[in-house]
Motif scaffolding. Sequence first.
Motif, PDB file in Angstrom:
ATOM      1  N   UNK A  68       0.826  -1.211   0.000  1.00 41.50           N
ATOM      2  CA  UNK A  68       0.000   0.000   0.000  1.00 41.50           C
ATOM      3  C   UNK A  68       0.862   1.265   0.000  1.00 41.50           C
ATOM      4  N   UNK A  69       2.147   1.126   0.338  1.00 43.55           N
ATOM      5  CA  UNK A  69       3.029   2.287   0.394  1.00 43.55           C
ATOM      6  C   UNK A  69       3.921   2.383  -0.836  1.00 43.55           C
ATOM      7  N   UNK A  70       4.629   1.279  -1.176  1.00 42.79           N
ATOM      8  CA  UNK A  70       5.650   1.361  -2.222  1.00 42.79           C
ATOM      9  C   UNK A  70       5.303   0.604  -3.495  1.00 42.79           C
ATOM     10  N   UNK A  71       4.291  -0.261  -3.460  1.00 45.19           N
ATOM     11  CA  UNK A  71       3.899  -1.006  -4.646  1.00 45.19           C
ATOM     12  C   UNK A  71       4.583  -2.344  -4.836  1.00 45.19           C
ATOM     13  N   UNK A  72       5.619  -2.628  -4.051  1.00 40.71           N
ATOM     14  CA  UNK A  72       6.279  -3.932  -4.122  1.00 40.71           C
ATOM     15  C   UNK A  72       5.309  -5.026  -3.686  1.00 40.71           C
ATOM     16  N   UNK A  73       5.394  -6.192  -4.309  1.00 41.08           N
ATOM     17  CA  UNK A  73       4.497  -7.280  -3.929  1.00 41.08           C
ATOM     18  C   UNK A  73       4.820  -7.766  -2.515  1.00 41.08           C
ATOM     19  N   UNK A  74       3.781  -7.955  -1.719  1.00 40.90           N
ATOM     20  CA  UNK A  74       3.934  -8.455  -0.351  1.00 40.90           C
ATOM     21  C   UNK A  74       4.351  -9.919  -0.406  1.00 40.90           C
ATOM     22  N   UNK A  75       5.325 -10.269   0.430  1.00 43.16           N
ATOM     23  CA  UNK A  75       5.835 -11.635   0.480  1.00 43.16           C
ATOM     24  C   UNK A  75       5.108 -12.443   1.544  1.00 43.16           C
ATOM     25  N   UNK A  76       5.060 -13.747   1.309  1.00 44.57           N
ATOM     26  CA  UNK A  76       4.537 -14.697   2.285  1.00 44.57           C
ATOM     27  C   UNK A  76       5.562 -15.791   2.468  1.00 44.57           C
ATOM     28  N   UNK A  77       5.912 -16.058   3.716  1.00 46.73           N
ATOM     29  CA  UNK A  77       6.806 -17.162   4.041  1.00 46.73           C
ATOM     30  C   UNK A  77       6.407 -17.729   5.391  1.00 46.73           C
ATOM     31  N   UNK A  78       7.074 -18.770   5.805  1.00 48.38           N
ATOM     32  CA  UNK A  78       6.790 -19.370   7.107  1.00 48.38           C
ATOM     33  C   UNK A  78       7.877 -18.979   8.089  1.00 48.38           C
ATOM     34  N   UNK A  79       7.472 -18.548   9.259  1.00 49.30           N
ATOM     35  CA  UNK A  79       8.406 -18.242  10.339  1.00 49.30           C
ATOM     36  C   UNK A  79       7.778 -18.690  11.641  1.00 49.30           C
ATOM     37  N   UNK A  80       8.468 -19.547  12.349  1.00 45.50           N
ATOM     38  CA  UNK A  80       7.932 -20.056  13.603  1.00 45.50           C
ATOM     39  C   UNK A  80       6.667 -20.847  13.413  1.00 45.50           C
ATOM     40  N   UNK A  81       6.601 -21.597  12.311  1.00 45.65           N
ATOM     41  CA  UNK A  81       5.450 -22.447  11.983  1.00 45.65           C
ATOM     42  C   UNK A  81       4.173 -21.642  11.759  1.00 45.65           C
ATOM     43  N   UNK A  82       4.309 -20.355  11.500  1.00 45.25           N
ATOM     44  CA  UNK A  82       3.162 -19.498  11.203  1.00 45.25           C
ATOM     45  C   UNK A  82       3.459 -18.695   9.951  1.00 45.25           C
ATOM     46  N   UNK A  83       2.429 -18.254   9.258  1.00 46.46           N
ATOM     47  CA  UNK A  83       2.602 -17.467   8.054  1.00 46.46           C
ATOM     48  C   UNK A  83       3.047 -16.046   8.396  1.00 46.46           C
ATOM     49  N   UNK A  84       4.058 -15.594   7.669  1.00 47.63           N
ATOM     50  CA  UNK A  84       4.603 -14.260   7.869  1.00 47.63           C
ATOM     51  C   UNK A  84       4.398 -13.440   6.598  1.00 47.63           C
ATOM     52  N   UNK A  85       3.841 -12.250   6.746  1.00 45.58           N
ATOM     53  CA  UNK A  85       3.581 -11.352   5.632  1.00 45.58           C
ATOM     54  C   UNK A  85       4.441 -10.103   5.837  1.00 45.58           C
ATOM     55  N   UNK A  86       5.167  -9.689   4.759  1.00 44.68           N
ATOM     56  CA  UNK A  86       5.988  -8.486   4.915  1.00 44.68           C
ATOM     57  C   UNK A  86       6.363  -7.919   3.560  1.00 44.68           C
ATOM     58  N   UNK A  87       6.782  -6.651   3.585  1.00 44.41           N
ATOM     59  CA  UNK A  87       7.180  -5.953   2.365  1.00 44.41           C
ATOM     60  C   UNK A  87       8.705  -5.886   2.316  1.00 44.41           C
ATOM     61  N   UNK A  88       9.341  -6.482   1.309  1.00 47.00           N
ATOM     62  CA  UNK A  88      10.797  -6.515   1.253  1.00 47.00           C
ATOM     63  C   UNK A  88      11.424  -5.153   0.957  1.00 47.00           C
ATOM     64  N   UNK A  89      10.618  -4.174   0.543  1.00 46.60           N
ATOM     65  CA  UNK A  89      11.147  -2.829   0.310  1.00 46.60           C
ATOM     66  C   UNK A  89      10.968  -1.939   1.536  1.00 46.60           C
ATOM     67  N   UNK A  90       9.750  -1.822   2.025  1.00 46.32           N
ATOM     68  CA  UNK A  90       9.504  -0.974   3.204  1.00 46.32           C
ATOM     69  C   UNK A  90      10.181  -1.537   4.458  1.00 46.32           C
ATOM     70  N   UNK A  91      10.421  -2.840   4.459  1.00 46.91           N
ATOM     71  CA  UNK A  91      11.021  -3.482   5.637  1.00 46.91           C
ATOM     72  C   UNK A  91      12.394  -4.063   5.299  1.00 46.91           C
ATOM     73  N   UNK A  92      13.079  -3.429   4.366  1.00 47.79           N
ATOM     74  CA  UNK A  92      14.393  -3.937   3.941  1.00 47.79           C
ATOM     75  C   UNK A  92      15.373  -3.944   5.115  1.00 47.79           C
TER      76      UNK A  92
END
Length: 340
Positions: free
Chosen positions: A316-340
């Motif tokens: 919603x901020x930078x337009x980069x596609x939001x990533x989904x991966x597993x962390x701690x056996x739970x789904x993790x959602x994050x932006x690789x640009x805003x949260x670089x």
Amino acid sequence: MPEGHSVHRIARQFARNFVGRRVQLSSPQGRFVEGAAVLDGHVMTQARAVGKQMFLEFDNGLWLRVHLGMYGAWDFAGEILMDPTIASANGRMGQTNQRGTELGTGSGTTESQAADAVLDSAGENSLRSIGAPRRTRVRMAEQEKEIDRLETFPPEPVGQVRVRLLTDTVCADLRGPTACQVLDAAEVQAVIDKAGPDPLLDDSAAAEDRFTAVVRRKPTPIGLLLMDQSVVSGIGNVYRAELLFRAGVNPHAPGKSLAEDTVRGLWRDWAHLLTIGVETGQMMTMDDLARADWVLAMKNRADRHWVYKREGLPCRVCGTHILLEEMGARKLYWCPTCQA
């Protein structure tokens, strides 16, 4: 799994409807017969939440500890009274901005007054469904909604009810908990001592210092630390993703690599979002919303969050596609640009 705001809301409903009253306890399912028997007929004296756990005290010095886990839920039924500390037509409900401050409507109409008329497609705005007294049945778990109106009271148990708590006017049925046990005061304190700080119970500088010190000495990724209930109480998968995005923090960053101000900011934002969650019954984490957008977000879960469940969609901020991966056996959602 219900996050901290849901458990605090449930505890407040118990405080409003059960504390000070003599309670009958039973186990329709049959798996908690002995525990129910030692509490049956006693007066409930206290209801409190610590993170994702709830503790109900009785006048014989014993406590009922409940952890809902992934599948647990409470159904309240009867002449349910609204907890006055949860936002109502006379209360207030803030929205958020990036710095975690509260915004008014600027129109003379409080957010909470408008929220009373805003229900999402799942009927999850509990400001309406929990509001009472009236004879009804209400589900309180991660999502809250009115199930039906009652013709008779108490209603017949539905499904596998581990424990039923019953007064003359209200009953509460528990299904599917991870933990449901009777503890004495020392055992309760031992459980609480192992838990990380909960800002809704303790918003002191000492609690913030404790959280900050623990995080900044750990090599563990911050995305795991926020889910560790011994580090901080109440944060689950939704709030983890949203807090880290709002702070611009990479979820893989070791706790000890984070600046002190960043860690303190996470604590303060958690306190802010938790308060909003308790007041509204929604995990609303979007910022600076215009009135129409705020109503839309309250109606639709997909419009309430920055990154949660938005994998593959543009940030919603930078337009980069939001990533989904597993962390701690739970789904993790994050932006690789805003949260670089």
